[in-house]
Each structure stands twice: as structure tokens, then as C-alpha cells.
Design a protein around this motif. Structure first.
Motif, short mmCIF file in Angstrom:
data_model
loop_
_atom_site.label_atom_id
_atom_site.label_comp_id
_atom_site.label_asym_id
_atom_site.label_seq_id
_atom_site.Cartn_x
_atom_site.Cartn_y
_atom_site.Cartn_z
N ARG A 131 -8.65 -108.02 58.69
CA ARG A 131 -9.32 -109.13 57.99
C ARG A 131 -8.47 -110.40 57.97
O ARG A 131 -8.99 -111.50 57.95
N ASN A 132 -7.15 -110.23 57.94
CA ASN A 132 -6.27 -111.40 57.92
C ASN A 132 -6.24 -112.12 59.26
O ASN A 132 -5.78 -113.25 59.35
N ARG A 133 -6.67 -111.47 60.29
CA ARG A 133 -6.57 -112.03 61.64
C ARG A 133 -7.95 -112.29 62.25
O ARG A 133 -8.15 -113.29 62.92
N GLY A 134 -8.86 -111.38 62.03
CA GLY A 134 -10.18 -111.48 62.65
C GLY A 134 -10.99 -112.63 62.07
O GLY A 134 -10.83 -113.00 60.91
N THR A 135 -11.87 -113.20 62.89
CA THR A 135 -12.66 -114.36 62.45
C THR A 135 -14.16 -114.07 62.52
O THR A 135 -14.60 -113.24 63.31
N ILE A 136 -14.90 -114.80 61.70
CA ILE A 136 -16.35 -114.60 61.66
C ILE A 136 -16.99 -115.00 63.00
O ILE A 136 -17.86 -114.31 63.52
N GLY A 137 -16.50 -116.11 63.58
CA GLY A 137 -17.09 -116.56 64.84
C GLY A 137 -16.78 -115.60 65.97
O GLY A 137 -17.63 -115.34 66.83
N GLY A 138 -15.57 -115.07 65.96
CA GLY A 138 -15.19 -114.09 66.98
C GLY A 138 -16.04 -112.85 66.87
O GLY A 138 -16.56 -112.33 67.87
N LEU B 54 -23.97 -123.07 52.85
CA LEU B 54 -22.53 -122.87 53.01
C LEU B 54 -22.25 -123.03 54.49
O LEU B 54 -22.93 -122.41 55.31
N THR B 55 -21.29 -123.86 54.81
CA THR B 55 -20.93 -124.03 56.21
C THR B 55 -19.57 -123.36 56.43
O THR B 55 -18.61 -123.65 55.72
N ILE B 56 -19.53 -122.47 57.39
CA ILE B 56 -18.32 -121.70 57.64
C ILE B 56 -17.87 -121.93 59.07
O ILE B 56 -18.63 -121.65 60.02
N GLY B 57 -16.67 -122.44 59.24
CA GLY B 57 -16.14 -122.67 60.58
C GLY B 57 -15.94 -121.35 61.30
O GLY B 57 -15.59 -120.34 60.69
N ALA B 58 -16.15 -121.37 62.62
CA ALA B 58 -16.12 -120.12 63.39
C ALA B 58 -14.77 -119.40 63.30
O ALA B 58 -14.71 -118.18 63.39
N LEU B 59 -13.70 -120.16 63.12
CA LEU B 59 -12.38 -119.51 63.10
C LEU B 59 -11.90 -119.15 61.69
O LEU B 59 -10.74 -118.83 61.48
N THR B 60 -12.81 -119.18 60.73
CA THR B 60 -12.46 -118.74 59.37
C THR B 60 -12.27 -117.22 59.39
O THR B 60 -13.09 -116.49 59.97
N THR B 61 -11.18 -116.76 58.78
CA THR B 61 -10.93 -115.31 58.84
C THR B 61 -11.79 -114.57 57.81
O THR B 61 -12.26 -115.15 56.84
N HIS B 62 -11.92 -113.26 58.05
CA HIS B 62 -12.68 -112.43 57.11
C HIS B 62 -12.03 -112.49 55.73
O HIS B 62 -12.72 -112.51 54.71
N SER B 63 -10.69 -112.53 55.68
CA SER B 63 -10.00 -112.60 54.38
C SER B 63 -10.34 -113.89 53.65
O SER B 63 -10.56 -113.89 52.44
N GLU B 64 -10.37 -114.99 54.40
CA GLU B 64 -10.68 -116.27 53.75
C GLU B 64 -12.09 -116.25 53.16
O GLU B 64 -12.33 -116.79 52.08
N ILE B 65 -13.01 -115.63 53.88
CA ILE B 65 -14.39 -115.53 53.37
C ILE B 65 -14.42 -114.61 52.15
O ILE B 65 -15.00 -114.93 51.12
#
Lengths: 180, 287
Positions: free
Chosen positions: B107-114, B70-81
Motif C-alpha cells: 500500500r505504501n508503494r502501489g498506486t490507484i492509477g497503476g 473527489l479528484t484523485i491523482g493516478a499516482l496517489t498511493t493506496h496508503s495515502e487514500i
């Protein structure tokens, strides 16, 4: 469009860097494009309240914990105290004022009917968190209490109206059941 | 507290962003979802002359399945995941980890890469990334990419292997085989608060024996880690209370918790043992 040290900062047309440390940006709030001058450090919450006269979003903890500053950004609940106004440039923001432009929203009506507030300070945040929940969830089954509590876990009510808030959300969710 | 004013930059390409971060190293900070950086700036714990907002760079957001990853872009939000059907079916441990971060507004704002670049030793994702053996891909000004295994990415509290002028571009998560079970447990003072400790477990029980168990622990040392000793002890052993307790003891002994957020290190130590036992009990179904 404005440039800084050769690096492009591309905003929508009409937005510009006026002075070092001062930007003119356009925010789409409640369906209207509003032009506003901000410093980069200005929070969206302060900009909405102090510059756009939209005081429905409240400043409680100011650190992303209490939820009273909740607004919708592209339809999703966020804490407006935890986002710089410049970050919101070019996005769609909805505040509680935008929810009742054509009379009260069904969530607001349910809060009134079921007495889901006391002092009202947290209410705009609670209602927008519910809006975010209902418009981003496929309601294939009635929302149970746990799901509602989870969805509202970022909104603190110091009057302790939680029971009535949950009842109000259940009432709206059952009206909306089947709608995706 | 009033934030010291800064220049806001919103580059449209990775090369621009990394070039600026490189040139103004120490003065410029990359901004993703801002759910950690902005509170830290408000506390004056982080000062920046330049804030480089990465959100206008296209291609840094989204989830895709590429072969066995699974490839997840760094700016994907926690909600999207958390809401992704792909993540839920292919890597349920990651789905559960994301769905339990903070509260919906975060979760709607924070990102996995951040979150990963911030590298809070008690951050929700880290122990999960360790047991999933994820790979982090960083990008730099010259367009080069560097692949860093999760175990080498976290160098200390709030410190990563990212070099000057590099940003995290994407995370690649190997999809575990479908017979693997998982547990994700964390201790918080209240719902949605910062975790005090995090336990991520991935593994399988076959013929009443543990197989391929991986145990990741966060918040109980300067850097989250996998307890290889406990894993080695457990794998091949029968599912029993005694073996689970022994594995929990081995793993707990490797931890060096510090008291924080008003709780003592003794409390964390004790709770770590409890949470590891619960997590291992979780994958062994109903024990």
C-alpha cells in the motif's frame, strides 16, 4: 542529467548514463549520499546488499510477499525487492543499519528484551515495519493487537515468534504513547 | 528469474511520457508504483524494451475535493487514500477498499492509477469504482484529455479503454450522499493475498426498504460488473432475508467465475452468493 533519444531523464547532479544499460545514480541511504552504478533492472534490494554492503535487508521470497527485504523509503516501509534501484534515486532510504547508528533503537531494544525473534532472518524487516507504523500513526490510544497484526501482516516469521513480536510492539508503543 | 534489461526513462511531463509511449507502442511500458508490473517482469510475463517511470511527473499525485467530486491523482498511493480524512469522511467505501489492499508495504508503494490501468479482474478497486460511478480521465501527448466512465474503462482481463499513447491522469469520484451505507467484502486465501472475489455494495435503507442499492462484483467474470438485475429487484423491496437471498441469487447467476489460485469455480460460485448476502446484510444494519 542524461538524455535519451531527445527525452530528458533528469537526475540529481553527478548522476549520469554511463553506457546504454548502465546508470550512475546517487542514493541517500541512512543519511549518506552514496554513488552507485546500476543497470535499470537492478532491484534496490540487490543494490543495497551487493553494491553498498548493507546486508540487513534480506532476500526471502523476492516477490513482495514475505517482508524480509523491508526498508523505509521516505519513512515508509516498502519491499526493496519490488522497486528498481533507479526509481529510488533522489529519495531517502533507511535500512536496519541506519536505525542503530547511535545505539539500538527503542524497537530493537524491545525485541531483545521480549525475545521477539528466534533465527532473526525476518527481524530487520519486522523492526522497520514497526518503525513505519509508529512514525506514521498518531498514537491517540494504545495500539491494540489487531492493529499491530495488520501493520505487520506483510512480514512473515517462519519461526512463529508472533506473540512476542506483538508484545514487543505494544511495549514500544506504550512508551511512545502521546507522541505524534 | 533475471529480468531482461531495459532502458529507464523518467520524463517530467505527461506530454513527454505519452509521446514516448506512443512512439514506442508495444515496446514501452508505463511504470507507476510497480507493485504489479515488477513481479510480472520478474516472471517474464511482461517484457519491455523501455520502462517509462511516471513518478517524476508532478501533478499526478494527491487528493482534492472539487465541488461534489473527489479528484484523485493516478499516482496517489493506496496508503495515502486509506489515511486521507477527506476520503474517509466523504467516500468511506473507497477508504475501506484502499485500506484493505495487500499489506502495508504494498500500500505504501502501489498506486490507484497503476492498479486500475493494470485491470486485474479481481483487483480490489474495480467493483468499488463501478458502484461509485467514478470517471477516469486519461491524458495524451497532445495535451488532450478524455473522460471515461468506470463502466466503459475495463474492456477485458488486464485490458482497458486506454488508447495508444494515453495514460490515466486522475480519477473523479462523485461523493455519495451521506445517508448511503456501504459494504466491501473480499475473499482471499490468506491475509493480504490476491482477492479471489470482491463485492462492493453502496446503498441506503429507509423505512425498512432498500433504496439506490448498487452491487459491484469483481473476480467472478472476465470483467468486473454491476448486477443491474439484482439492483432492480432489490430497490424498493423490504429488508428481509428472503429478498437478500433472492438478490444474491440473481447476481450470482450473472457471474461466470473461473477456478484460480487453487480454488474451483464451484467454490467461488458458492462463496459469491455468501459474500453478496453478507454485503447486503451489512448495509441493512444488523440483519
Amino acid at each position: 542529467m542524461c538524455t535519451f533519444e531527445g527525452l530528458l531523464v533528469e537526475f540529481q547532479e553527478g548522476c549520469e548514463k554511463i553506457l546504454p544499460g548502465l546508470l550512475r545514480i546517487s542514493l541517500n541511504v541512512n543519511g549518506e549520499d552514496r554513488v552507485v552504478e546500476v543497470e535499470p533492472r537492478d532491484m534496490l534490494l540487490d543494490t543495497l546488499r551487493d553494491k553498498l554492503d548493507l546486508t540487513g535487508a534480506k532476500k526471502g521470497c523476492n516477490e513482495g510477499v514475505c517482508g524480509t527485504c523491508t526498508v523505509l523509503l521516505e519513512g515508509r516501509a516498502i519491499c526493496s525487492c519490488n522497486i528498481f534501484a533507479v526509481e529510488a534515486e533522489g529519495t531517502k532510504i533507511t535500512t536496519i543499519e541506519g536505525l542503530s547508528r547511535n545505539g539500538l533503537d527503542s524497537i530493537q531494544k524491545a525485541f531483545v528484551t521480549l525475545d521477539a525473534l528466534q533465527c532473526g532472518f525476518c527481524t530487520s524487516g519486522q523492526i522497520l515495519a514497526v518503525k513505519s507504523l509508529l512514525s506514521n500513526t498518531k498514537l491517540e490510544h494504545p495500539l491494540d493487537e489487531q492493529e499491530i497484526k495488520e501493520a505487520l501482516s506483510g512480514n512473515i516469521c517462519r519461526c512463529g515468534c508472533y506473540n512476542n513480536i506483538v508484545s514487543a510492539v505494544q511495549s514500544v508503543a506504550s512508551q511512545n504513547a502521546g507522541r505524534v | 528469474m533475471l529480468i531482461r534489461n531495459f532502458e529507464y526513462l523518467a520524463p517530467h511531463s505527461i506530454e513527454e511520457a505519452c509521446g514516448f509511449l506512443n512512439e514506442h507502442y508495444g515496446e514501452a511500458r508505463a511504470l507507476a508504483g510497480g507493485q504489479s508490473l515488477i513481479p510480472l517482469m520478474k516472471l517474464n510475463l511482461v517484457e519491455a524494451k523501455y520502462i517509462v517511470d511516471l513518478k517524476r511527473i508532478s501533478g499526478l499525485r494527491g487528493i482534492s475535493r472539487i465541488n461534489e467530486f473527489l479528484t484523485i491523482g493516478a499516482l496517489t498511493t493506496h496508503s495515502e487514500i486509506a489515511e486521507s480524512e477527506t476520503v474517509r469522511s466523504e467516500v468511506p467505501l473507497l477508504s475501506e477498499t484502499a485500506s484493505r489492499i495487500g499489506h502495508p508495504q504494498v500500500r505504501n508503494r502501489g498506486t490507484i492509477g497503476g492498479s486500475l490501468s493494470h485491470a486485474d479482474p479481481a483487483g480490489d478497486y474495480i467493483s468499488t469504482m463501478l458502484v461509485l460511478e467514478a470517471q477516469f480521465v486519461s491524458a495524451s501527448e497532445r495535451g488532450s484529455r478524455r473522460r471515461i466512465p468506470a463502466k466503459d474503462f475495463f474492456k477485458g482481463a488486464f485490458s482497458t479503454d486506454l488508447r495508444r499513447g494515453e495514460i490515466l491522469e486522475r480519477i473523479e469520484v462523485p461523493i455519495p450522499s451521506s445517508d448511503m451505507s456501504h459494504s466491501f467484502m473480499k475473499l482471499t486465501l490468506g491475509h493480504g493475498d490476491f482477492p479471489l472475489l470482491v463485492v462492493s455494495v453502496l446503498g441506503r435503507v429507509a423505512d425498512e426498504r432498500f433504496e439506490e442499492v448498487r452491487i459491484g462484483l469483481g473476480g467472478v467474470a472476465e470483467v468486473p460488473f454491476r448486477s443491474m438485475e439484482a439492483e432492480e429487484f432489490l430497490n424498493g423491496k423490504a429488508v428481509s432475508e428472503a429478498n437478500i437471498s433472492e438478490a444474491a441469487k440473481i447476481a450470482s447467476n450473472q457471474a461466470r467465475p473461473e477456478g484460480d489460485l487453487g480454488v474451483s469455480k464451484e467454490y467461488k460460485s458458492r462463496m459469491l452468493d455468501v459474500y453478496i448476502r453478507r454485503a447486503l446484510g451489512g448495509i441493512s444494519r444488523g440483519l
